[in-house]
Design a protein around this motif. Structure first.
Motif, PDB file in Angstrom:
ATOM      1  N   THR A 179       3.002   5.120  -4.381  1.00 32.34           N
ATOM      2  CA  THR A 179       2.367   3.816  -4.397  1.00 32.34           C
ATOM      3  C   THR A 179       2.470   3.191  -3.012  1.00 32.34           C
ATOM      4  N   ILE A 180       1.327   2.719  -2.497  1.00 37.64           N
ATOM      5  CA  ILE A 180       1.319   2.042  -1.198  1.00 37.64           C
ATOM      6  C   ILE A 180       0.730   0.644  -1.384  1.00 37.64           C
ATOM      7  N   TYR A 181       1.489  -0.353  -0.925  1.00 33.36           N
ATOM      8  CA  TYR A 181       1.049  -1.748  -1.004  1.00 33.36           C
ATOM      9  C   TYR A 181       0.941  -2.314   0.406  1.00 33.36           C
ATOM     10  N   GLU A 182      -0.101  -3.109   0.642  1.00 35.38           N
ATOM     11  CA  GLU A 182      -0.228  -3.819   1.912  1.00 35.38           C
ATOM     12  C   GLU A 182      -0.684  -5.255   1.633  1.00 35.38           C
ATOM     13  N   HIS A 183      -0.006  -6.211   2.258  1.00 38.79           N
ATOM     14  CA  HIS A 183      -0.332  -7.622   2.068  1.00 38.79           C
ATOM     15  C   HIS A 183      -1.763  -7.901   2.535  1.00 38.79           C
ATOM     16  N   ASN A 184      -2.489  -8.719   1.778  1.00 38.07           N
ATOM     17  CA  ASN A 184      -3.872  -9.040   2.125  1.00 38.07           C
ATOM     18  C   ASN A 184      -4.009  -9.680   3.502  1.00 38.07           C
ATOM     19  N   ASN A 185      -2.984 -10.447   3.913  1.00 35.47           N
ATOM     20  CA  ASN A 185      -3.027 -11.118   5.216  1.00 35.47           C
ATOM     21  C   ASN A 185      -2.103 -10.441   6.231  1.00 35.47           C
ATOM     22  N   TYR A 244       5.906   1.394   0.583  1.00 35.43           N
ATOM     23  CA  TYR A 244       5.516   2.747   0.191  1.00 35.43           C
ATOM     24  C   TYR A 244       6.603   3.311  -0.716  1.00 35.43           C
ATOM     25  N   GLU A 245       6.239   3.640  -1.939  1.00 36.40           N
ATOM     26  CA  GLU A 245       7.182   4.202  -2.906  1.00 36.40           C
ATOM     27  C   GLU A 245       6.765   5.613  -3.293  1.00 36.40           C
ATOM     28  N   LYS A 246       7.748   6.485  -3.458  1.00 39.91           N
ATOM     29  CA  LYS A 246       7.423   7.857  -3.834  1.00 39.91           C
ATOM     30  C   LYS A 246       8.587   8.520  -4.576  1.00 39.91           C
ATOM     31  N   VAL A 247       8.228   9.349  -5.532  1.00 46.89           N
ATOM     32  CA  VAL A 247       9.211  10.150  -6.257  1.00 46.89           C
ATOM     33  C   VAL A 247       9.650  11.295  -5.340  1.00 46.89           C
TER      34      VAL A 247
END
Length: 218
Positions: free
Chosen positions: A21-27, A178-181
């Motif tokens: 899972t990859i997350y990035e803030h909109n701003n 960034y999360e990963k198994v």
């Protein structure tokens, strides 16, 4: 029929292990526009070892610190290699300096979680923080344990999960995650695991120069 069931279990298992899972803030662009240097701090590790591995609390704490520092070191190694190719738009503080400054201020891997991102960035004199956590059922700093075929098809070949975070020093906001198994295919040790993870996330890494160029065009 049995062969079909084995194939089904194997397919589900391999799909699960590959999850990330990859997350990035909109701003992100706004929060990071003045970022010039980031610090990588030791990761917070939690070990959930087999019951037969009898360890005292002191031994367990020491091993957790070892795993957290190994990830910190592996990330620096990865960034240094990429830096030589001028791949990043930011600099990374030498982890020896980071750890020395933390120690001078009475901050260790055992109490770093009681400090806010803003406090740590001010102490370290950096613009942002790379931190994270990992949960492991086996030690990975030396070598990844072998897993038999039965464990794979029964969905038990993963032995951990890792999360890498980037936070803004001024606001403390989470900008990227960034999360990963982790499983036996992730790599043979911490360095290999981080190398593989970051290579897979390279196109999504927010400080990549190519990505920065695209942002400016947008």
């Amino acid at each position: 029929m049995k062969q079909k069931l084995v194939f089904l279990f194997l397919s589900i298992s391999l799909f699960t292990y590959g999850q990330k899972t990859i997350y990035e803030h909109n701003n992100f662009k706004e929060f990071s526009k003045d970022h010039k240097i980031l610090a990588i701090v030791p990761f917070l590790a939690t070990l959930e070892l087999d019951e037969e591995q009898e360890l005292s609390k002191e031994q367990l704490d020491e091993l957790e610190d070892q795993e957290g520092e190994a990830v910190q070191n592996a990330l620096e190694n990865y960034f240094l290699k990429r830096k030589e190719k001028k791949k990043f738009s930011v600099e990374f503080q030498d982890i020896k300096n980071t750890n020395a400054i933390l120690a001078q201020n009475g901050i260790s891997i055992d109490n770093i979680d009681i400090y806010t991102t803003q406090e740590l960035c001010k102490i370290l004199n950096v613009d942002g923080l790379i931190s994270g956590n990992l949960t492991l059922s086996a030690l990975i700093s030396k070598s990844v344990p072998k897993v038999d075929f039965l464990s794979i098809i029964m969905g038990k070949s993963d032995f951990g999960r890792i999360a890498i975070k980037i936070s803004d020093g001024k606001t403390g906001k989470l900008l990227w995650k960034y999360e990963k198994v982790i499983n036996r295919k992730s790599g043979k040790n911490t360095n290999a695991i981080i190398e593989g993870m970051m290579k897979n996330a390279a196109r999504k890494f927010p400080y990549d120069r190519e990505k920065e160029k695209k942002r400016r065009k947008d």
